[in-house]
Design a protein around this motif. Sequence first.
Motif, PDB file in Angstrom:
ATOM      1  N   ASP A  57       2.462   8.689  -2.330  1.00  0.00           N
ATOM      2  CA  ASP A  57       1.713   7.428  -2.306  1.00  0.00           C
ATOM      3  C   ASP A  57       1.013   7.102  -3.629  1.00  0.00           C
ATOM      4  O   ASP A  57       0.282   6.109  -3.710  1.00  0.00           O
TER       5      ASP A  57
ATOM      6  N   LEU B  35       2.006   5.955  -6.552  1.00  0.00           N
ATOM      7  CA  LEU B  35       2.334   4.655  -7.155  1.00  0.00           C
ATOM      8  C   LEU B  35       1.660   3.516  -6.386  1.00  0.00           C
ATOM      9  O   LEU B  35       1.126   2.574  -6.988  1.00  0.00           O
ATOM     10  N   ARG B  36       1.677   3.627  -5.055  1.00  0.00           N
ATOM     11  CA  ARG B  36       1.031   2.594  -4.235  1.00  0.00           C
ATOM     12  C   ARG B  36      -0.478   2.580  -4.483  1.00  0.00           C
ATOM     13  O   ARG B  36      -1.087   1.514  -4.592  1.00  0.00           O
ATOM     14  N   ILE B  37      -1.067   3.759  -4.601  1.00  0.00           N
ATOM     15  CA  ILE B  37      -2.507   3.851  -4.878  1.00  0.00           C
ATOM     16  C   ILE B  37      -2.836   3.182  -6.205  1.00  0.00           C
ATOM     17  O   ILE B  37      -3.813   2.415  -6.335  1.00  0.00           O
ATOM     18  N   TYR B  38      -1.992   3.446  -7.202  1.00  0.00           N
ATOM     19  CA  TYR B  38      -2.207   2.864  -8.546  1.00  0.00           C
ATOM     20  C   TYR B  38      -2.086   1.348  -8.500  1.00  0.00           C
ATOM     21  O   TYR B  38      -2.959   0.625  -9.010  1.00  0.00           O
ATOM     22  N   GLN B  39      -1.032   0.845  -7.873  1.00  0.00           N
ATOM     23  CA  GLN B  39      -0.803  -0.609  -7.835  1.00  0.00           C
ATOM     24  C   GLN B  39      -1.890  -1.313  -7.022  1.00  0.00           C
ATOM     25  O   GLN B  39      -2.339  -2.394  -7.386  1.00  0.00           O
ATOM     26  N   THR B  40      -2.317  -0.686  -5.934  1.00  0.00           N
ATOM     27  CA  THR B  40      -3.382  -1.282  -5.117  1.00  0.00           C
ATOM     28  C   THR B  40      -4.702  -1.356  -5.861  1.00  0.00           C
ATOM     29  O   THR B  40      -5.421  -2.359  -5.784  1.00  0.00           O
TER      30      THR B  40
ATOM     31  N   THR C  35       5.014   8.456 -11.534  1.00  0.00           N
ATOM     32  CA  THR C  35       6.319   8.772 -10.927  1.00  0.00           C
ATOM     33  C   THR C  35       6.687  10.246 -11.081  1.00  0.00           C
ATOM     34  O   THR C  35       7.470  10.783 -10.294  1.00  0.00           O
TER      35      THR C  35
END
Length: 391
Positions: free
Chosen positions: A379, A381-386, A371
Amino acid sequence: MANLGFRRLVFFLHQRCYIASSSSSNTLNYNYSTTSKRDNRFSTSTETCNSASNLSFCIDYLTNSCGLSLHSAISISKKVKLKHENKQRFDSIVSFFKSHKFSDSHIVQLIEKYPAVLNCKIVSNVEPKIHFLLENGFQGLLLQEFVVSVPEIFGRSLNDQLKPIMALLKKHINSQERIIMAIRRGKWLLGSDYERIQQNSDFLIEEGVPKERVENLYFWQPEYMSYDHSRVKYVVEKLKTMGIFPCNPMYVHSLRMMLSLSELSWKKKVKIFESLGWSYDDFISTFKRYPFCLCCSEEKLKKSMEYFVNTVKLDRRAIIACPKILNFSIEKRVFPRFTVWKVLEERNLNPPQFIWMLNRTEKVFIERHVTKYADTIPDLLRIYQTSKEMP
């Protein structure tokens, strides 16, 4: 339906008894040999009748007086003999447990786990052991839960096993609360080999293991104290050859790990390190620093080592300095965080050494390495969660 099934079973047993007894008197022959055969048949049929009658009583008692299901009662009737003439004793056992606040559910579980309890004598067996547990802190629900979980104590000697083990625990553990917790962790403890446990305790103390660490061994992993003494001696000597001595803060953990591993498993794990170019000394250094790194399977250890050495390109000194990373999940922790690290590296954002990012808690990792770059890399955070969701 259950009652109908039970009635049919009882009817079948009585029919069996009737047919067996009646068949013995169908033919009367006064020849000596024939008479002898008839007498043998009559004796056998009488035993069959008695057996069927006792079986009928056993199932009836277990279902109607103890609350067991018909299926469970039939199964238990094959393991224990309950005779009608001893019904008063069985009633007394059930009443005794109820007087000590054992619920119907507790009694069912107790009998299902240890049906022989119904044949135990109250005065010389059950009552003294219940009082022994009460005197040693097993009060209220704790008493019922413990007895139900370890009903085998009623097959153990109070004076030769239970009391000596409790005395040994009091000698090595400095509070009643911790003693109870140790017994709850190793529920088999009160029924274990007292002499072997004492021998192992005395041996470790003689070898120089501080008493507080022996206490922790009792408290956290009491099963290791019951290992065969020759095995304990062998492991202690092997630790010495590795340069691991009782003064080492990780000594007890090394001892536990070595005791839990077979010789074959130990050799397989050594080979995993050696297959990646590590020396035996490198392996021992890793083990000395963090023995728990060997608690995972050979497959998991091999996967972790190969990933860190071949993909992340971590220097062996970094792994030796922080071997607990070998226990981290590759899919859920290592790969997702390495993905973030590579993105930061590609953007020239000067991320810290990957091993430091890997050791952060999830909250701190997201705050400091994800963050924090929301404006620069929206992107991330989205990359990490994916990456955490990838198979």
